[in-house]
Design an enzyme around this catalytic site. Structure first.
Site, PDB file in Angstrom:
ATOM      1  N   GLU A 150      44.954  32.248  40.658  1.00  0.00           N
ATOM      2  CA  GLU A 150      46.316  32.716  40.321  1.00  0.00           C
ATOM      3  C   GLU A 150      47.367  31.870  41.042  1.00  0.00           C
ATOM      4  O   GLU A 150      48.451  31.631  40.537  1.00  0.00           O
ATOM      5  CB  GLU A 150      46.501  34.180  40.738  1.00  0.00           C
ATOM      6  N   HIS A 182      38.939  33.960  35.381  1.00  0.00           N
ATOM      7  CA  HIS A 182      39.534  32.919  36.215  1.00  0.00           C
ATOM      8  C   HIS A 182      38.569  31.778  36.569  1.00  0.00           C
ATOM      9  O   HIS A 182      39.001  30.691  36.914  1.00  0.00           O
ATOM     10  CB  HIS A 182      40.041  33.525  37.522  1.00  0.00           C
TER      11      HIS A 182
HETATM   12  N1  DGL Z   1      40.286  39.394  34.188  1.00  0.00           N
HETATM   13  C1  DGL Z   1      39.376  39.836  35.229  1.00  0.00           C
HETATM   14  C2  DGL Z   1      37.940  39.620  34.790  1.00  0.00           C
HETATM   15  O1  DGL Z   1      37.640  38.785  33.957  1.00  0.00           O
HETATM   16  C3  DGL Z   1      39.674  39.134  36.548  1.00  0.00           C
HETATM   17  C4  DGL Z   1      40.989  39.531  37.187  1.00  0.00           C
HETATM   18  C5  DGL Z   1      41.050  41.000  37.557  1.00  0.00           C
HETATM   19  O2  DGL Z   1      40.361  41.414  38.508  1.00  0.00           O
HETATM   20  O3  DGL Z   1      41.789  41.709  36.892  1.00  0.00           O
HETATM   21  O4  DGL Z   1      37.071  40.313  35.254  1.00  0.00           O
END
Ligand code: DGL
Length: 246
Positions: A150, A182
């Site tokens: 991030e 990410h």
């Molecule tokens: N988008 C989340 C995932 O793919 C990662 C970021 C979050 O913890 O919200 O698990």
């Protein structure tokens, strides 16, 4: 096909990148719940509640299909979301497992599953892989990579130290499931840490393959038209998109 992409924040743009370059869709509506990210350290009930609230956002658009780019949402909320929506809601976990199954990996090869705390605690990846005969799996919560990415930290000392922290006792895997939106952004660095040998499973590439096969989609000349929305600081998210999708 007009599709929606839901993520807890900016990370799902890594999936959007693959969706855009696939040329399979006309329009992509992206919604990041930037006001409440991260979902990874939250409880199952909270993740389900937030995910159902996101469905309300997509009610404003006439989408044919919704992809939950977020692994954490895919691990917990798919059934509930599907029960409340008129269009199919598709997660990234099944697609990732299928992509691994379609690779040349042997059943005894060791597989590292990296994901948020919630995704690892759900055991979704490990159970699905075990069902297919892959029992040599290691599940690792690696949530610290999320804020690093991030912050735009894709290499350097901080990332090295974090990889050392998580991986120093892990034997070199044959394959790594990048079980979080990410992680593809630091995929090359993770691969390098393990001597450049593991096969990386990337949610974005996996979901494109999966949708193409499941819905018999046909490639078009142009990239999809992308619209980005967020529950907080949409300008910030659009700036990240300009960088990540460039
Ligand atoms: N988008 C989340 C995932 O793919 C990662 C970021 C979050 O913890 O919200 O698990």
């Amino acid at each position: 096909m007009k599709i929606g992409v839901f993520d807890s924040g900016a990370g799902g743009l890594s999936v959007v990148k693959s969706l855009l370059s696939s040329n399979l869709f006309e329009e992509i509506i992206y919604y990041g719940d930037t006001a409440r990210v991260p979902y990874g350290p939250k409880d199952k009930n909270t993740i389900i509640r937030y995910s159902l609230e996101a469905l309300e956002f997509f009610n404003n658009f006439d989408i044919d299909l919704l992809i939950t780019a977020c692994n954490t949402v895919s691990a917990y909320a798919l059934d509930e979301m599907n029960a409340q929506s008129a269009y199919p809601v598709v997660g990234v976990i099944e697609a990732g497992v299928l992509a691994l199954e379609n690779s040349a990996l042997a059943k005894e090869d060791n597989i590292l599953i990296m994901a948020t705390r919630a995704t690892i605690n759900s055991s979704r990846y490990a159970l699905a892989l075990n069902k297919l005969g892959h029992h040599n799996t290691t599940s690792l919560q690696t949530g610290l990579f999320v804020p690093l990415v991030e912050e735009g930290i894709f290499k350097g000392k901080l990332l090295e130290a974090t990889m050392q922290h998580y991986f120093s006792n892990i034997e070199v895997p044959k394959a790594i499931i990048l079980g979080c939106t990410h992680f593809p952004l630091i995929g090359d660095e993770i691969k390098r840490y393990f001597n450049n040998t593991p096969l990386l499973i990337h949610s974005g590439e996996a979901i494109v393959e999966y949708l193409e096969a499941r819905y018999a989609l046909v490639q078009k000349e142009e990239e999809a038209n992308l619209k980005i929305f967020a529950s907080d600081n949409v300008a910030g998210l659009r700036k990240i998109a300009d960088k990540w999708l460039a």
